[in-house]
Every structure is written in C-alpha cells, then in structure tokens.
Motif scaffolding. Structure first.
Motif, short mmCIF file in Angstrom:
data_model
loop_
_atom_site.label_atom_id
_atom_site.label_comp_id
_atom_site.label_asym_id
_atom_site.label_seq_id
_atom_site.Cartn_x
_atom_site.Cartn_y
_atom_site.Cartn_z
N UNK A 1 1.33 6.49 -4.34
CA UNK A 1 1.42 5.20 -4.57
C UNK A 1 2.77 4.78 -4.93
N UNK A 2 3.23 5.21 -6.08
CA UNK A 2 4.56 4.95 -6.39
C UNK A 2 5.65 5.06 -5.44
N UNK A 3 5.45 5.88 -4.83
CA UNK A 3 6.38 6.39 -3.63
C UNK A 3 6.37 5.28 -2.56
N UNK A 4 5.13 5.07 -1.88
CA UNK A 4 4.73 4.34 -0.89
C UNK A 4 5.07 3.03 -1.37
N UNK A 5 4.49 2.37 -2.18
CA UNK A 5 4.87 1.21 -2.62
C UNK A 5 5.98 0.76 -3.70
N UNK A 6 7.11 1.49 -3.50
CA UNK A 6 8.28 1.39 -4.31
C UNK A 6 8.60 -0.20 -4.58
N UNK A 7 8.93 -0.61 -5.66
CA UNK A 7 9.48 -1.77 -5.98
C UNK A 7 8.13 -3.00 -5.91
N UNK A 8 7.01 -2.48 -5.39
CA UNK A 8 5.81 -3.69 -5.63
C UNK A 8 4.86 -3.17 -6.52
#
Length: 705
Positions: A228-235
């Motif tokens: 999730x941290x990779x997929x939604x980086x910045x969000x």
C-alpha cells in the motif's frame, strides 16, 4: 560441464555484476549532511532512503527471475511480439548505475505481480499497468536463494515448451522445510497467488481475511502494508498506519518483517496499550493474567461463556446504550436559562444554541462544550469593554458569575461518564448486578478490565476526539478475539475506511470476549466497503500434523473450511500414555532426545495452564536444562527451548512441539480450539503425552508407545 551448471555459472556472473553495481551506487552516495540548510537536509533524507533500499538489495539483490515477451502495444491488443526480457525481482527496486534501466524490479511493481499470479501454461499472461492491461508470454520462471553473494539454490518452476503437470513447488517446499528462529520471516520470495491477491487488493475497504493456522495471514497483512505504501505513495504515510497485535510478545515476534521489506515508522501496539494511552493514562489496566487465569486455569461451562461480561460489554447493544447516554449529555450542554451577570446584560439560550450548533461544526461533544464556555466568557469581556464598565467591583462580580455559570455546563471525562453507567441514580437499567458491582468497584480504584477499554475508548473519542492524525490504514491481527465494540472504536480513528482484519475462527479461544462469526464484524460496514478472503492452505505444518489437527475440530460447526496442507510429508504424529510419576521425566527425556538429534532449532513444551508450565519449567531447571518460560506479561520471545501455556502460544511457530498433557482432564470437547492451537504451532514434529484417559478429541488417533 552440465547445462544446469552452466546456468548456475551464468546466473552467478550476473549476480556478481549486479552486486558490483549496487556497491558502487552505495559508495557514490557519500557522507551525511550535517548542516542547517533545509533544502540540503531534504536531499540528504532522499539519499539516505536510497541508501537504505540499496543496502537491502545488497543483502539479497533478488529472489526471482521471469522472462517475459510482451505483445507490442498489448494495451491495444495488437499481436506483434517484442523481444524476451529477463525481469529480475527483489525486495527493493534498483536502477542500473542509478539511471533509468532497471537492474531489479521491486516485488510490488505491477509487472512483478505476474511472478506470483502466473500458474503455468502456454496462454498469454497479463498484468495491470497504470496505462491498462499488458499481455505477453512467460518463457521462464526461476527462483533463487542468495546468501553472502552466492547463489545457494536455483530452481526453475516453469520453462515454456517443457512438459509440465503443474508448476513445481520445489522451491516453496524447500523454504517451508527450513527451521524457525525467534522471529517471523518475510515470505516475499514465496508469496502464493491467493496471498498476492490479498496483498494487492484496493485500499478503501475493510478487508476481512479468514485464514487457517499456518496460512501466512499475518505475514500477508504485513506485506500488504508495504504494498500500500508503494502503490499509494504520497497519499498515505507509514506513520499514519497502525498494527494492532494480540500482545507485546507477538509484536516482538513480527518485528523483523517490515524492516526487511524496507518499511519503517509504522505504529505497532495492542488494543489495550493504545486505549490506555488514548485515555491519557487516566486509568490503569487490570492485570490481564487475572482474566486469563479465570478463563483458562479452571474448566468453564458454555453458559459461563455465553453470559460473560466481556461479551456483553463488547456488544452493539451496549454501544447503543452508551450512544443514548452521549446523546442525552449533548442535549444538556447548552444552558436553558438566561445569563445576566449585570443589570442590562443578557445572554439568551437561543444565542448560545446558535453558537453551539453553527459555529463549532463537527467537533466532538466536550470540545464543543469547552468552546461554548470560552465563547460565553469572551461575550462577557466584549460586553464589558463595549459598555465601558470600568468599575473593578462590578467587573469582578460579573467574572465570578460567568465562571459559576459555565461550571454548571455538564463536563465529564470518559472514565467519569462510563462509571456513571454502573453506579448512582443514572446507572443503566437491566445491567446484571454482579457486572455493575465489580465494574464500579474497579473504576472507583482507578482500574479498568480489558473488557472496559473498548467502551472507554469509544466514549473518549466521542467526547474529545483523536489527538493524533487519523489512521490511513489499520491492521487488526487475531481479530476473531475482537468485539464489535472494539472495531467501532477504531472506526472513529479513520476518515475513510481502510482496514485489513485477519484471524481464524477456529482459533477463537477467547470466547468470553470474541466473536463466533465474521458477520458480527462485517455487518458494521456497508457491502461496497467490505471484502472477504479465505486462506485455507496451510504452509506451516506437515500433512500429518494438519490432518491430525483437522480431526480435533471435526465435530465443530461455524462454516470455516478445514486447513489444506501443502504436500510436505514428515514424521507421524505421536500420542503416548504416561503415568503421573513418570510424566515430568518423560517430558525431559523427549526434549533431550529431540535436542540430541540436532534437527530442531526451536522446541516448545505446550502446557494446558500456567501452573502446569511452571511445574515443568521448575523440573527442567532442577535437571540443569535451560528453558524459557512464557508468561502473560512477557514482551519478547527468545526461541530455543520454550515452555508456554497453550493460550499464550497462538501466533507462534516452533520446529517441534510436545503437548505436555492431552488427557481428558485437560482437554474436553469445549477445549477443541485450544488443543487445535497447540498442535498447529508445530512445523515438523508433533507429539502428545497424556495422563489418565486420553482426551476424546484425539481418542480415535493411533497411539505410539
């Protein structure tokens, strides 16, 4: 020279070149910046993050290779075929020489998903890229185990054009056959298709995972955080994620997984610790071992379980009663009498109501109350100034009156309001007298039981809100032991639902507080914001152990499918009768036998109660045998030889397990889940001793003397 050896040599040369590139990039980063320039500090942080990823790659650059031939413009479904590309997949993505060409693909990248989802065959494979679906042909799937810069193992699980029945599980079985240490390991090199689907599931849901013992559900949830941290980086941000584990020892046990995946700063706690901190330590938690001692040290009846105070206090019915009390409190906040501190000064209830309803929006009850009180004081100060009241006596009188007036506006701490539900004229009706009395006495002494923490946390959040930022994502492990009220409290900590909720109903040993069905928790969310996955394949134990454990639960209902073992065979499960006077010597002799073989790094003696474990540990110590005794307050698990009560063993794994006493006096039909938990801690070896009559749960099993 064999072709296999040539392949090994070629891959070793490629590995050495990759390591040389990675080492060069690490050396090129240079020393830390120690100055005060903000821009340089930010750049230094970026360099350190890159260095951290490179150091992960240096330990094990990659674990997989997939040769993929993309269909040109496959997004538009054209059929012209591109060149075959060898994609190397690792824990951290690495660009060659720090440029744009990828040396290693991050396991979380879209293209890497095929490494986990591809199940063989000659048909095109596909993955979802940011631009749409990409299709092509897989020509090779290869697994590596790399240690100290050397390829220790290389396995081809798929080669296009070669005959195959199903894709080989040789590499998976090899990794499963390894011994355990005192920490949970990542599974990034052996993630299975059904696990990968959970890891990569979309974020904005309450995702429920029913996973049998050994299905990897905890590890899957941790890998999901990294994804999730990779997929939604910045969000989303790591520091706004939280893992809720069953106890501190379990937190220590899982502590190595996220750092190994290159993820830091994610909060990890227990619900009890979190709730006590939320309450600003305004109350102490009762010793949890007292609750466990009550429910596990002596036999309990089904009627006791059904009428347990924990079940009642964790129910939505109890939450509704608290909601009614909170609504009543909110309705009483705005004064209904006029306020006139001096002649000619008048503040009406209507004006105060308008302030309360209009100016303070969605603030919580006590925050709105305090702001209203401040607004009333500011009104008086403004009026005194506007009217030019300079007389000190008049001003003092007015200020004294306003202080007295706002003090009459109801104000509660969470503990005070909760205590009022059980004692006094406003106590809730229909509360069992025993529950009301014991709860009131505890709270009066500044102590709360674990069952009180969900309603206390809920009240605190409704009264004062969350002092920290909202959680971007929440993981709840062993969720079958959670009450609906606990989940309701945690829901208030998110602006939008994003949870991974995992457990196993077959391991729901805390029946005095937990749930019998996932529907109790899933019903709290709308259907479009709920997902459900089942993991029925057990990767932990041998077929013999899983088959044995499944029979223990064969008479139970609840709609949960039995565990399906991976095809990994081992020793038969042993059961052995032993006389009382020979019981401790037999335990000791078995441990010595297993240790002398040198096959097991972690061995556990699992007792029925804490008292039984203390007796075993004392005997071992008298014989000069060093062992760790696991207790309820223990923060760490050290591996090696362990003596542990069965109700504290959940979540742990051991190479070999010896159930100390599986006699009928210890395990009745009500204790099936407990015995199941104990047996499924074993990876490779399981033996059960029993004194007196064998438990009916294993009576049909073959005994070995």
């Amino acid at each position: 020279m064999s072709e296999e050896k040539t392949v090994q040599q070629l891959e070793q040369e490629r590995l050495e070149a990759a390591l040389e590139d990675i080492e060069g990039q690490i050396r090129g980063i240079g020393p830390r910046y120690t100055g005060q320039d903000f821009t340089e500090q930010m750049l230094d942080q970026q360099r350190e993050e890159r260095k951290r990823r490179l150091e992960i790659a240096r330990r094990e650059p990659y674990f997989g290779r997939m040769d993929f031939q993309e269909l040109s413009n496959s997004i538009n479904r054209q059929t012209v075929v591109d060149e075959i590309q060898a994609l190397y997949i690792g824990k951290a993505g690495v660009a060659k020489n720090g440029g744009n060409e990828l040396l290693v693909i991050d396991w979380r990248a879209p293209a890497a998903s095929m490494f986990y989802s591809f199940t063989g065959g000659d048909e095109p494979a596909a993955y979802e890229s940011p631009d749409g679906e990409v299709t092509g042909y897989v020509h090779l799937k290869r697994n590596f185990m790399i240690r100290s810069g050397e390829i220790a193992r290389l396995v081809d699980s798929y080669v296009r054009g070669q005959e195959e029945g199903a894709m080989s599980d040789e590499f998976l079985l090899f990794r499963l056959g390894e011994n355990k240490d005192n920490k949970l390991r990542d599974i990034v090199s052996t993630i299975q298709g059904e696990q990968d689907r959970i890891i990569r599931a979309e974020r904005g849901k309450a995702l429920f995972i029913q996973g049998v013992a050994g299905s990897g559900k905890t590890t899957v949830a941790l890998h999901r955080l990294a994804f999730l941290l990779y997929q939604y980086e910045g969000r989303i941000r790591a520091e706004r994620m939280m893992i809720f584990a069953p106890n501190r020892m379990f937190l220590d046990y899982i502590s190595g997984v996220l750092p190994e995946l290159g993820v830091g700063d994610i909060g990890q706690t227990t619900f009890s610790d979190w709730a006590v901190e939320l309450l600003d330590h305004g109350i102490k938690l009762a010793d949890p071992s007292e609750t466990m001692a009550y429910w596990f040290e002596e036999p309990r009846t089904m009627e006791e379980l059904e009428h347990a105070s924990g079940r009642w206090k964790g129910s939505l019915l109890f939450k509704e009663a608290i909601d009614e009390r909170l609504a009543s409190l909110q309705a009483s906040i705005v004064p209904t009498t006029e306020f006139s501190p001096l002649d000619g000064f008048l503040l009406t209830p209507e004006m105060m109501r308008e302030w309360y309803d209009t100016d303070y929006g969605e603030e919580t009850i006590m925050v709105k109350r305090d702001r209203l009180a401040s607004r009333i004081k500011r009104w008086l100060e403004s009026e005194l100034k506007h009217r030019g009241v300079a007389d000190k006596k008049k001003r003092s009188t007015a200020l004294a009156k306003v202080n007295a007036y706002v003090k009459r506006i109801p104000s509660f701490t969470a503990v005070q309001l909760y205590a009022s539900l059980f004692k006094g004229k406003n106590a809730l009706p229909n509360v069992p007298k025993s529950i009301a009395k014991s709860t009131a006495e505890r709270l009066g002494a500044g102590v709360a039981a674990a069952e009180d923490l969900a309603p206390l946390a809920y009240i605190q959040l409704r009264l004062y809100g969350l002092k920290t930022p909202f959680f971007d994502h929440i993981v709840i492990d062993e969720a079958q032991d959670y009450s609906p009220f606990q989940l309701e409290a945690l829901r208030l900590c998110q602006q939008s639902t994003s949870m991974t909720i995992l457990g196993d109903l077959q391991q729901g040993i805390h029946g005095y507080a937990g749930i019998p069905s996932w529907n109790e928790l899933m019903s709290l969310f709308s259907e479009e914001h709920t997902g459900f996955f089942e993991l029925n394949r057990s990767y932990r134990s041998t077929m013999e152990i899983i088959d044995f454990a499944n029979i223990i639960l064969s008479g139970m209902t609840g709609g949960v499918k039995p565990a399906v073992p991976v095809f990994r065979s081992g020793d038969p499960v042993e059961t052995k009768a032993v006389a009382d006077q020979q019981w401790l010597p037999e335990l000791y002799a078995t441990v010595l036998e297993w240790r002398d073989k040198g096959e097991y790094d972690t061995i556990s003696i699992i007792g029925r109660t804490a008292r039984e474990c203390e007796d075993i540990h004392r005997y071992f110590a008298a014989q000069g045998l060093e062992a760790s005794l696991v207790q309820s307050k223990q923060p760490t698990y050290g591996g090696g030889l362990t003596v542990v009560p069965v109700y504290l063993s959940k979540g742990l794994e051991f190479d070999a397990v010896l159930i100390a006493d599986a006699g009928s006096a210890n395990y009745s039909k009500m204790d099936a889940k407990l015995l199941y938990v104990g047996c499924t801690r074993a990876l490779h070896k399981l033996k059960l001793l029993y004194r007196g009559q064998k438990s009916s749960l294993i009576a049909d099993r073959l005994s070995h003397s």
